[in-house]
Write a protein that holds these residues in place. Structure first.
Motif, PDB file in Angstrom:
ATOM      1  N   VAL A 107       6.919  -8.774  12.473  1.00 27.77           N
ATOM      2  CA  VAL A 107       5.636  -9.485  12.526  1.00 27.77           C
ATOM      3  C   VAL A 107       5.834 -10.951  12.942  1.00 27.77           C
ATOM      4  O   VAL A 107       5.235 -11.442  13.899  1.00 27.77           O
ATOM      5  CB  VAL A 107       4.907  -9.409  11.167  1.00 27.77           C
ATOM      6  N   GLY A 108       6.710 -11.641  12.228  1.00 25.99           N
ATOM      7  CA  GLY A 108       6.832 -13.088  12.434  1.00 25.99           C
ATOM      8  C   GLY A 108       7.277 -13.442  13.839  1.00 25.99           C
ATOM      9  O   GLY A 108       6.596 -14.194  14.556  1.00 25.99           O
ATOM     10  N   ASN A 109       8.412 -12.882  14.271  1.00 27.93           N
ATOM     11  CA  ASN A 109       8.951 -13.259  15.581  1.00 27.93           C
ATOM     12  C   ASN A 109       8.108 -12.716  16.733  1.00 27.93           C
ATOM     13  O   ASN A 109       8.056 -13.317  17.799  1.00 27.93           O
ATOM     14  CB  ASN A 109      10.396 -12.771  15.732  1.00 27.93           C
ATOM     15  N   ARG A 110       7.448 -11.582  16.490  1.00 25.71           N
ATOM     16  CA  ARG A 110       6.606 -11.048  17.562  1.00 25.71           C
ATOM     17  C   ARG A 110       5.458 -12.028  17.853  1.00 25.71           C
ATOM     18  O   ARG A 110       5.149 -12.316  19.012  1.00 25.71           O
ATOM     19  CB  ARG A 110       6.069  -9.672  17.153  1.00 25.71           C
ATOM     20  N   ILE A 111       4.854 -12.560  16.809  1.00 27.58           N
ATOM     21  CA  ILE A 111       3.774 -13.540  17.013  1.00 27.58           C
ATOM     22  C   ILE A 111       4.353 -14.847  17.564  1.00 27.58           C
ATOM     23  O   ILE A 111       3.761 -15.489  18.424  1.00 27.58           O
ATOM     24  CB  ILE A 111       3.005 -13.758  15.697  1.00 27.58           C
ATOM     25  N   VAL A 169       9.451 -14.756  -0.946  1.00 22.87           N
ATOM     26  CA  VAL A 169       8.169 -14.109  -0.710  1.00 22.87           C
ATOM     27  C   VAL A 169       8.462 -12.866   0.118  1.00 22.87           C
ATOM     28  O   VAL A 169       8.797 -12.962   1.305  1.00 22.87           O
ATOM     29  CB  VAL A 169       7.223 -15.056   0.043  1.00 22.87           C
ATOM     30  N   GLY A 170       8.396 -11.703  -0.511  1.00 23.07           N
ATOM     31  CA  GLY A 170       8.677 -10.458   0.203  1.00 23.07           C
ATOM     32  C   GLY A 170       7.397  -9.920   0.832  1.00 23.07           C
ATOM     33  O   GLY A 170       6.351  -9.878   0.183  1.00 23.07           O
ATOM     34  N   VAL A 171       7.472  -9.550   2.105  1.00 25.24           N
ATOM     35  CA  VAL A 171       6.322  -8.933   2.773  1.00 25.24           C
ATOM     36  C   VAL A 171       6.836  -7.677   3.470  1.00 25.24           C
ATOM     37  O   VAL A 171       7.811  -7.735   4.218  1.00 25.24           O
ATOM     38  CB  VAL A 171       5.688  -9.874   3.819  1.00 25.24           C
ATOM     39  N   MET A 172       6.198  -6.535   3.200  1.00 19.17           N
ATOM     40  CA  MET A 172       6.637  -5.279   3.817  1.00 19.17           C
ATOM     41  C   MET A 172       5.994  -5.140   5.188  1.00 19.17           C
ATOM     42  O   MET A 172       4.776  -5.297   5.324  1.00 19.17           O
ATOM     43  CB  MET A 172       6.224  -4.099   2.919  1.00 19.17           C
ATOM     44  N   PRO A 200       0.833  -1.201   0.000  1.00 17.05           N
ATOM     45  CA  PRO A 200       0.000   0.000   0.000  1.00 17.05           C
ATOM     46  C   PRO A 200       0.873   1.259   0.000  1.00 17.05           C
ATOM     47  O   PRO A 200       1.860   1.328   0.726  1.00 17.05           O
ATOM     48  CB  PRO A 200      -0.779  -0.114   1.319  1.00 17.05           C
ATOM     49  N   GLY A 201       0.511   2.185  -0.841  1.00 14.30           N
ATOM     50  CA  GLY A 201       1.266   3.444  -0.902  1.00 14.30           C
ATOM     51  C   GLY A 201       2.435   3.390  -1.883  1.00 14.30           C
ATOM     52  O   GLY A 201       3.049   4.416  -2.169  1.00 14.30           O
ATOM     53  N   ILE A 202       2.767   2.208  -2.367  1.00 19.11           N
ATOM     54  CA  ILE A 202       3.876   2.089  -3.330  1.00 19.11           C
ATOM     55  C   ILE A 202       3.285   1.565  -4.636  1.00 19.11           C
ATOM     56  O   ILE A 202       3.234   0.361  -4.882  1.00 19.11           O
ATOM     57  CB  ILE A 202       4.969   1.109  -2.820  1.00 19.11           C
ATOM     58  N   ILE A 255       1.723  -2.232  11.631  1.00 21.88           N
ATOM     59  CA  ILE A 255       3.020  -2.900  11.411  1.00 21.88           C
ATOM     60  C   ILE A 255       2.892  -3.853  10.214  1.00 21.88           C
ATOM     61  O   ILE A 255       3.823  -4.030   9.444  1.00 21.88           O
ATOM     62  CB  ILE A 255       3.444  -3.681  12.684  1.00 21.88           C
ATOM     63  N   ALA A 256       1.730  -4.489  10.084  1.00 22.03           N
ATOM     64  CA  ALA A 256       1.424  -5.250   8.865  1.00 22.03           C
ATOM     65  C   ALA A 256       0.263  -4.540   8.197  1.00 22.03           C
ATOM     66  O   ALA A 256      -0.602  -3.979   8.868  1.00 22.03           O
ATOM     67  CB  ALA A 256       1.020  -6.686   9.193  1.00 22.03           C
ATOM     68  N   ALA A 257       0.253  -4.566   6.858  1.00 19.09           N
ATOM     69  CA  ALA A 257      -0.772  -3.813   6.147  1.00 19.09           C
ATOM     70  C   ALA A 257      -2.076  -4.577   6.024  1.00 19.09           C
ATOM     71  O   ALA A 257      -3.148  -3.978   5.941  1.00 19.09           O
ATOM     72  CB  ALA A 257      -0.265  -3.434   4.765  1.00 19.09           C
ATOM     73  N   ARG A 258      -1.999  -5.908   5.988  1.00 18.79           N
ATOM     74  CA  ARG A 258      -3.218  -6.707   5.821  1.00 18.79           C
ATOM     75  C   ARG A 258      -3.089  -7.996   6.612  1.00 18.79           C
ATOM     76  O   ARG A 258      -1.974  -8.492   6.811  1.00 18.79           O
ATOM     77  CB  ARG A 258      -3.446  -7.155   4.379  1.00 18.79           C
ATOM     78  N   ALA A 259      -4.247  -8.550   6.970  1.00 14.89           N
ATOM     79  CA  ALA A 259      -4.240  -9.837   7.671  1.00 14.89           C
ATOM     80  C   ALA A 259      -3.551 -10.891   6.806  1.00 14.89           C
ATOM     81  O   ALA A 259      -2.805 -11.740   7.305  1.00 14.89           O
ATOM     82  CB  ALA A 259      -5.671 -10.263   7.994  1.00 14.89           C
TER      83      ALA A 259
END
Ligand code: 3HC
Ligand code: NAI
Length: 689
Positions: free
Chosen positions: A472-476, A461-464, A276-278, A619-623
């Protein structure tokens, strides 16, 4: 409708071209177009033979996945394929690019197949929780034999043209223009050769062996055994009946929850690619040369990821021994891959040849992108980024692979914070698909576009995501693991928790995973934070006690579990049980039996709740970005679609009620229902809405 499929004549050959970008998927309009253009070709008296092809990169990527779950609209794909196979004029498929799923099934219905050397042919339906549903299970074994057909459909991996020719799928591989090659073949005077007319003999023993193999290899999955069932039916039923039977099996897969999860897993990373935004107007910077700092575990793996994509790398260390060790590890990894037959000796040389070692920062002066993977210490990172700022050319992208440090603070020491970004790879970096790209408040839009484009080029697989502790990953992961430990504190065993999560579909449970990653890493971080007086860190527990005893996990053959020499199988250990019991006694915890359902709910609900907070914080743009991260970096079972998708399938009302109940019982802050969950539930449109 008809413009999606064209008809034109070349001499006495009628050429039908599917032209539905980007991948010539076989949606309703294309199917109708195919039927109409076939009728036109048959009516064209000047056309003796018909060539069927696809415009652009693809012959066809198969059924339009976005149509699944919607009411069917005719003509159906099997009907269209039947019409081509039964055509009174010979039909030749000219395959220039991908022919996948229904796309290959369409080609199998043609009488001959000519492919370019760059074509890629396969039946990947199994990856979407489906079986080939337009004759693939019935026609492919007639061309390749039962065993090869089952292997192709169960693995779902495409074959290149040469392998497809060797397997009997392709009749001719032709350099140059593939339509011209098909027209030449037509000129040689081809007749009808219908796949349906080829014999297919039953072989009960072989089919039983295939069934056993598949059941073992695809534990928990619904569609693979349906593929074997369809093949078996094809050996015994008349062609038309076998097709109907295949269709029924296809529809049962289409209705399965696994199909929904797997299709979500297909689209989530593709959505994540759109930040989003790019928008497309933001052009990525050109990346032709890459510098990597630190030749340790991560630096070496990251260097290999680039070399595998043909991008030259300069790998920088401060000490010659560390550099030599890093380069030797890279070579050894490539040689091990070559020993397994996955790459050639020439490829080992080509790839190692792309990685040049250096001890001099001046060698990074011309690099387009530099990725830092040195020790996890702010002081060391600051020193590295100050040097990069002084040495690197203007416009170079400066990335850090930190997993815990604040990237805004790393950027601060440079005079170009807009060029600083996180590229968080996962170990082993040359294998793991996930790349969390982390933007700071100041990362420039074209730098964001660049790191997403780099992810694509190196096959990740790039995720912004945004900056926060653990991203996101390690926090969860931390939230879930904290719950797993709490469950053990209350009375569960590590092996019980692990079993519940592997039964759910994870490749490994949280405790076996911790043993693999090494207990020392987390222990050292906790110790540091305790020394610094960080109030967020809990008092030492049995995990710290294990690490203190040198039980670091698999690498010391003892951690939470113990490991026999040469084995990776976790064996429950009485010493761990004793340490857990000591911990419970010291903390005054009265143990109780914890049931499996509570384990599953507490681990998963906690993930969903933390995921919702992450979304709310932006911190993440979408579920679905969170799902893409957990599917590609943490072994979340693909057929369940990721944690956020799973929550929606379970019912957000049920999940929220569950979280509320645990909050009432356990009372800790993390169990307070994330406000976003309540809002999404009230709006009733799911996360995407
Ligand atoms: N249906 C609908 N959309 C599709 C599609 C399909 N079969 N295949 C790809 N797309 C879309 C993607 O979602 C993407 O859309 P976006 O640009 O809006 O995000 C766009 O096409 C380009 O796709 P990729 O980004 O994946 O492009 P690549 O060049 O990297 O890969 C590909 C192309 C190899 C064709 C890859 O997209 C792919 O593997 N597609 C799926 C193929 C597949 O699984 N086919 C079987 C379908 S099921 C079937 O056929 C049932 C039958 O047996 C009855
Ligand atoms: P490592 O200890 O294996 O490697 C670090 C390397 O950096 C060593 O070879 C060291 O010699 C070198 N080094 C240290 N200071 C340097 C300097 N100033 N200049 C050049 N080289 C220097 O560590 P690892 O595991 O590779 O981690 C590196 C970074 O990657 C850390 O920030 C870590 O948090 C992060 N990370 C680690 C993951 C993992 O699973 N190990 C996963 C994701 C990120």
């Amino acid at each position: 409708m008809s413009e999606l499929v064209h008809y034109a004549r070349q001499g006495d050959v009628g050429v039908i071209t599917i032209d539905s970008p980007p991948v010539n998927a076989l949606g309703q309009a294309v199917r109708a177009g195919l039927a109409a253009r076939l009728a036109e070709a048959l009516a064209d008296e000047g056309a003796k033979t018909i060539v069927l092809t696809g415009a652009g990169k693809a012959f066809s990527a198969g059924a339009d996945i976005r149509e699944f779950g919607k009411p069917p609209a005719g003509p159906s794909l099997p009907e269209v394929i039947d019409a081509f196979e039964l055509s009174p004029k010979p039909v030749i498929a000219a395959i220039g690019g991908v022919a996948l799923g229904g796309g290959l099934e369409l080609a199998l219905g043609c009488h001959y197949r000519v492919a370019s050397p760059f074509a890629s042919l396969g039946l990947p339906e199994v990856k979407l929780g489906l079986i080939p549903g337009a004759g693939g299970c019935i026609r492919l074994p007639r061309l390749t034999g039962i065993r090869a057909a089952a292997d192709i459909m169960i693995a779902g991996e495409p074959l290149d043209a040469a392998r497809a020719e060797a397997a009997g799928i392709v009749d001719r591989v032709a350099e140059g223009d593939v339509v011209a090659a098909a027209v030449r073949l037509a000129g040689e005077g081809v007749g009808h050769r219908r796949t349906r007319d080829l014999p297919l003999a039953g072989d009960a023993e072989l089919l039983a062996a295939v069934t056993r193999d598949v059941a073992k290899r695809t534990r928990g999955l619904f569609s693979p055994l349906r593929i074997v069932e369809a093949i078996e039916a094809a050996t015994r039923l008349p062609f038309e009946e076998a097709l109907r039977h295949e269709r029924e099996l296809f529809l049962s897969c289409l209705a399965s929850p696994q199909r929904k999860g797997l299709i979500h897993a297909f689209f989530a990373p593709r959505e994540a690619a759109k930040v989003p935004g790019i928008g497309p107007e933001v052009k990525p910077r050109r990346i032709e040369t890459v510098g990597i700092i630190g030749a340790g575990t991560m630096g070496g793996g990251i260097a290999m990821s680039f070399a595998n994509a043909g991008i030259p790398v300069t790998l920088l260390e401060t000490r010659a021994e560390a550099l030599e060790k890093g380069l030797a590890t890279i070579r050894a990894n490539y040689e091990a891959t070559a020993a397994k037959g996955r790459i050639t000796a020439a490829e080992v040389e080509a790839r190692t040849g792309l990685i040049r070692g250096s001890l001099d920062y001046q060698d990074l002066a011309g690099a387009d992108l530099v990725i830092e993977a040195v020790f996890e210490s702010m002081a060391v990172k600051h020193e590295v980024f100050r040097t990069l700022d002084a040495v690197c050319k203007a416009g170079a992208v400066l990335a850090t692979n930190t997993s815990t440090l604040d990237i805004d603070r790393i950027a601060e020491v440079t005079g170009r914070p807009q060029d600083v970004v996180g590229m968080h790879f996962f170990s082993p970096a040359n294998v793991m698909k996930l790349l969390e790209n982390v933007r700071t408040r100041r990362t420039a839009p074209d730098v964001q576009a660049t790191v997403m484009e780099v992810a694509r080029r190196i096959g990740k697989v790039g995720v912004m995501v945004g900056v926060c502790y653990g991203f996101v990953g390690n926090r969860i992961l931390h939230a879930r693991n904290r719950e797993a430990v709490a469950l053990v504190n209350e009375g569960a065993t590590p092996q019980q928790v692990d079993k519940v999560l592997t039964d759910f579909g994870f490749a490994m449970g949280p405790f076996a995973t911790s043993d693999l990653a090494g207990l020392d890493v987390g222990w050292r971080i906790r110790e540091e934070r305790r020394k610094a007086g960080d109030p967020e860190v809990d008092a030492p527990n049995w995990l710290d006690a294990l690490a203190e005893r040198g039980r670091f996990g698999q690498k010391t053959r003892a951690g939470i579990y113990r490991y026999e020499a040469g084995s990776r199988t976790p064996v429950p250990d009485p010493e761990t049980e004793a340490l857990i019991a000591d911990y419970r006694a010291a903390a005054g915890i009265a143990t109780r039996a914890v049931d499996d359902r509570e384990i599953l709910e507490r681990c998963l609900f906690m993930m969903v709740n933390e995921g919702a907070r992450i979304l709310d914080e932006g911190i993440a743009a979408r579920a679905s970005d969170i799902d893409a991260i957990w599917l590609n970096g943490y072994g979340f079972p693909a057929y369940r679609g990721g944690p956020m998708f799973w929550a929606e399938q379970e019912g957000l009302d049920k999940v929220v009620a569950g979280i509320e109940a645990y909050h009432a019982r356990l009372g800790t802050g993390p169990w307070a229902v994330a406000p976003l969950l309540r809002r999404v539930l009230a709006a009733g449109r799911g996360f995407a809405g």
